[in-house]
Design a protein around this motif. Sequence first.
Motif, short mmCIF file in Angstrom:
data_model
loop_
_atom_site.label_atom_id
_atom_site.label_comp_id
_atom_site.label_asym_id
_atom_site.label_seq_id
_atom_site.Cartn_x
_atom_site.Cartn_y
_atom_site.Cartn_z
N PRO A 136 69.01 32.38 -47.05
CA PRO A 136 68.81 31.66 -45.81
C PRO A 136 67.56 30.55 -46.03
O PRO A 136 66.66 30.76 -46.61
CB PRO A 136 68.40 32.64 -44.77
CG PRO A 136 67.92 33.57 -45.66
CD PRO A 136 68.50 33.69 -46.78
N ALA A 137 67.93 29.29 -45.45
CA ALA A 137 66.99 28.11 -45.89
C ALA A 137 65.65 28.48 -44.97
O ALA A 137 64.69 27.79 -45.53
CB ALA A 137 67.49 26.77 -45.12
N PHE A 167 65.07 30.94 -38.90
CA PHE A 167 66.02 31.06 -37.83
C PHE A 167 67.46 31.29 -38.53
O PHE A 167 68.18 32.12 -38.13
CB PHE A 167 66.10 29.49 -37.47
CG PHE A 167 67.51 29.20 -36.53
CD1 PHE A 167 67.57 29.62 -35.28
CD2 PHE A 167 68.67 28.51 -37.28
CE1 PHE A 167 68.62 29.41 -34.75
CE2 PHE A 167 69.64 28.39 -36.29
CZ PHE A 167 69.64 28.77 -34.93
N VAL A 168 67.79 30.94 -39.82
CA VAL A 168 69.16 31.18 -40.34
C VAL A 168 69.04 32.74 -40.87
O VAL A 168 69.98 33.49 -40.34
CB VAL A 168 69.39 30.28 -41.64
CG1 VAL A 168 70.45 30.72 -42.42
CG2 VAL A 168 69.54 28.83 -41.30
N ALA A 169 67.72 33.28 -41.16
CA ALA A 169 67.67 34.64 -41.64
C ALA A 169 67.70 35.43 -40.42
O ALA A 169 68.46 36.69 -40.66
CB ALA A 169 66.38 34.62 -42.20
N GLY A 170 67.43 34.98 -39.41
CA GLY A 170 67.26 36.01 -38.16
C GLY A 170 68.73 35.81 -37.28
O GLY A 170 69.18 36.26 -36.30
N PHE A 171 69.20 34.64 -37.49
CA PHE A 171 70.74 34.42 -36.67
C PHE A 171 71.82 35.01 -37.33
O PHE A 171 72.69 35.33 -36.56
CB PHE A 171 70.66 33.03 -36.36
CG PHE A 171 71.99 32.51 -35.56
CD1 PHE A 171 71.78 32.86 -34.33
CD2 PHE A 171 73.11 32.32 -36.09
CE1 PHE A 171 72.72 32.58 -33.27
CE2 PHE A 171 74.33 31.95 -35.10
CZ PHE A 171 73.90 32.02 -33.71
N LEU A 172 71.92 34.80 -38.82
CA LEU A 172 73.27 35.40 -39.62
C LEU A 172 73.21 36.77 -39.80
O LEU A 172 72.55 37.13 -40.54
CB LEU A 172 73.39 34.27 -40.70
CG LEU A 172 74.71 34.52 -41.30
CD1 LEU A 172 75.91 33.82 -40.55
CD2 LEU A 172 74.90 33.62 -42.76
#
Length: 371
Positions: free
Chosen positions: A226-227, A230-235
């Motif tokens: 994840p970049a 946010f990406v780490a916690g959303f996907l």
Amino acid sequence: MADIELRNVSKRYTNRVAAVEDVNLHIRDGEFMIFLGPSGCGKSTTLRMIAGLENISGGELFIGGKRMNDVAPRDRNIAVVFQSYALYPHMTVAENLAFGLKMHKRPQNEIEERVKRVSAMLGIGQFLERKPAALSGGQRQRVALGRALVRDPAAFLLDEPLSNLDAQLRADMRLELVKLHRQLGSTIIHVTHDQVEAMTMGERICIMKDGRVVQVGAPLDVYRNPANTFVAGFLASPPMNLIEARLVGEGDTLWVEAGALRLRVPAAYREAYRVYVDKPVIFGIRAEDIHAHQAQPDWQVLDANVVALETLGAEVVLVMGISGIARADIAARLGRDYRAQIGSRQQLYVDLAEMQLFDPQTTNAVPRPQA
């Protein structure tokens, strides 16, 4: 050719609020692209600009190499399937399927042949004389897809088409859409806020937040790298565990410390992470990288208190707390036979080869080599 390219595309409304800001994206001909993000992130607005249903405030849109900013929606050779199905209630299924072709004044024999072919493809041939009110939600969605397919467009734009379906129907339709894409080879853009749809359907995912593109990549690449937080916690569900921590150096060894948590950084990551020694970091680890048993000798011990146990049939999600960490519950995805008493203390094992570090100021991932 139906490759779609957005160059610095933005959408601003009269109150100057930016719904979409400076989007740069190239969708390849024949690609299945997912627009993923929370409600209000700009994904549907971006889709509507591609369709021509929203004016572009800034930037340029190209379809098949042709600039489309000022081209009318009907002249873009693109089909849109909406969340609400948008079927004509007074028309039969056959009439709904044929409507667009009649508007384009196609010959009657061609209309009949296309309706027959598409209805057979989608398994709705037996419903051709029914009206939408006599169909189930899944059947209506197939008719909405059929109305798009019958036109033989260069690209399909799907705006959360599965969100009104129940869980089993959504699963069935996900598979049908993937099979349909393989059969047609057409460009598809699918808007969703459902991570399962994104991971299982798309060849690439475009994750958006606050009108901007955050990360684009193949589903597993985005999942594993994840970049940002946010990406780490959303996907994924449960999302990646994100813990405010500190990186500590002892000789050549680096440790992640947070409350009672103390984990040794793998040797392969030391050089990449050394710049953060004695600084705050955000430590990230996926739920499936925490295990009930030590299958590998380099997995490290994690002592935790059981907060909740979610038994899901195929797996158990263990929610736990760690002494000294007040603002983070940690989730572990364990085998279906795992059992523990609420409030008990358990010893688990962490695979640090899958760890991530994020900069707490920028929230961006700290680049690391592959383990």
